[in-house]
Motif scaffolding. Structure first.
Motif, PDB file in Angstrom:
ATOM      1  N   ARG A 136      -5.299  60.282  51.789  1.00  0.00           N
ATOM      2  CA  ARG A 136      -4.312  59.112  51.453  1.00  0.00           C
ATOM      3  C   ARG A 136      -2.705  60.113  52.218  1.00  0.00           C
ATOM      4  N   VAL A 163      -9.410  61.718  46.689  1.00  0.00           N
ATOM      5  CA  VAL A 163      -7.196  60.959  46.903  1.00  0.00           C
ATOM      6  C   VAL A 163      -6.517  61.327  45.941  1.00  0.00           C
ATOM      7  N   CYS A 208      -1.432  60.127  44.651  1.00  0.00           N
ATOM      8  CA  CYS A 208      -1.924  58.958  44.324  1.00  0.00           C
ATOM      9  C   CYS A 208      -1.969  58.165  43.798  1.00  0.00           C
ATOM     10  N   LEU A 259      -0.268  53.123  57.508  1.00  0.00           N
ATOM     11  CA  LEU A 259      -0.418  52.976  56.154  1.00  0.00           C
ATOM     12  C   LEU A 259       0.952  52.104  56.072  1.00  0.00           C
TER      13      LEU A 259
END
Length: 204
Positions: free
Chosen positions: A59, A68, A72, A130
Motif C-alpha cells: 500500500r 501490508v 497501514c 490511492l
C-alpha cells in the motif's frame, strides 16, 4: 600491505554502507574479527534474514515483512490524511516526532531524469490510484526541500490538480537544501504544523 582474500572481501563489502570509506571499513572489519566475532556472526545472520524477509508494503511502499505494514494496518490512524515522503528513513524521522497520525506513501527517491528516475520508478501510479479511490482528503507533500524534492512535490500537485483532495506542502522550518533524517524533532514538528496548500487561492 597484502591482505588475505577473505579480509579484503570483508572490507570491500563494508564499503557499500553510506559514508564508509576504505579506512572506516578496515577498522570495522578488524574490530569484528579481533574483538567481537560473535557480534559479526549476529550481524551476518541479521543481514541475511532482513534481505530475505523484508520487502515492500503493497500500500505505502515502506519496508515491511508483511504484505501490508503495521502502520497501514493500524485502525487508530487517520486514513484520510496521507504524507508523501522520499524514503523509509524520512518516515522514521516523522514517526519519532509523535505529531503525525495519518498514513504514509514512500516514493523511495525523487524525480531525476538525468538518473533515469521518473514517475514509474517512484510508484506515482499507485499514489494517484490511492487518491482517486476517494478516501484521502489531504495529501501532505513532505519531500525534501532540495531542488529535486521541490520538483517532485510540484509534479505530484500538478497531476492531482483536478482532484478534490487538499494538497499541502510542509512548511520550510526544515532548512532548504537539507534532508529530513538530519532535522531535529522540534523543527520537523513545526514544519508539519505550518504546512501550506500548493493550490492557488486555497491556502488555509
Amino acid at each position: 600491505m597484502s591482505l588475505s582474500p577473505l579480509l579484503q572481501e570483508l572490507i570491500t563489502s563494508l564499503r557499500v554502507l553510506p559514508g564508509v570509506g576504505p579506512k572506516s571499513a578496515q577498522r570495522m572489519a578488524l574490530h569484528l574479527l579481533e574483538r567481537d566475532r560473535q557480534g559479526a556472526v549476529n550481524l551476518a545472520s541479521a543481514l541475511e534474514a532482513a534481505v530475505e524477509h523484508i520487502g515492500e508494503c503493497e500500500r505505502c511502499r515502506n519496508l515491511s515483512e508483511q504484505p501490508v505494514c503495521g502502520i497501514c494496518e493500524d485502525s487508530s490512524r487517520d486514513r484520510h490524511v496521507v504524507c508523501v515522503l522520499e524514503s523509509p528513513v524520512d518516515l522514521m524521522a516523522v514517526e519519532q516526532t509523535g505529531g503525525f497520525n495519518g498514513l504514509y506513501f514512500v516514493l523511495k527517491g525523487h524525480l531525476s531524469p538525468i538518473d533515469g528516475v521518473g514517475p514509474d520508478e517512484l510508484g506515482l501510479d499507485r499514489l494517484f490510484a490511492l487518491v482517486e479511490a476517494g478516501d484521502v482528503t489531504e495529501l501532505i507533500l513532505a519531500t525534501n526541500p532540495t531542488v529535486e524534492g521541490e520538483a517532485t512535490a510540484h509534479y505530484i500537485a500538478e497531476q492531482l490538480d483536478e482532484s478534490a483532495v487538499n494538497i499541502t506542502r510542509i512548511a520550510h522550518g526544515v532548512p532548504v537544501g537539507g534532508e529530513l533524517e538530519f532535522v531535529d524533532g522540534g523543527t520537523l514538528a513545526h514544519a508539519f504544523a505550518g504546512r501550506r496548500s500548493l493550490r492557488r487561492g486555497r491556502d488555509d
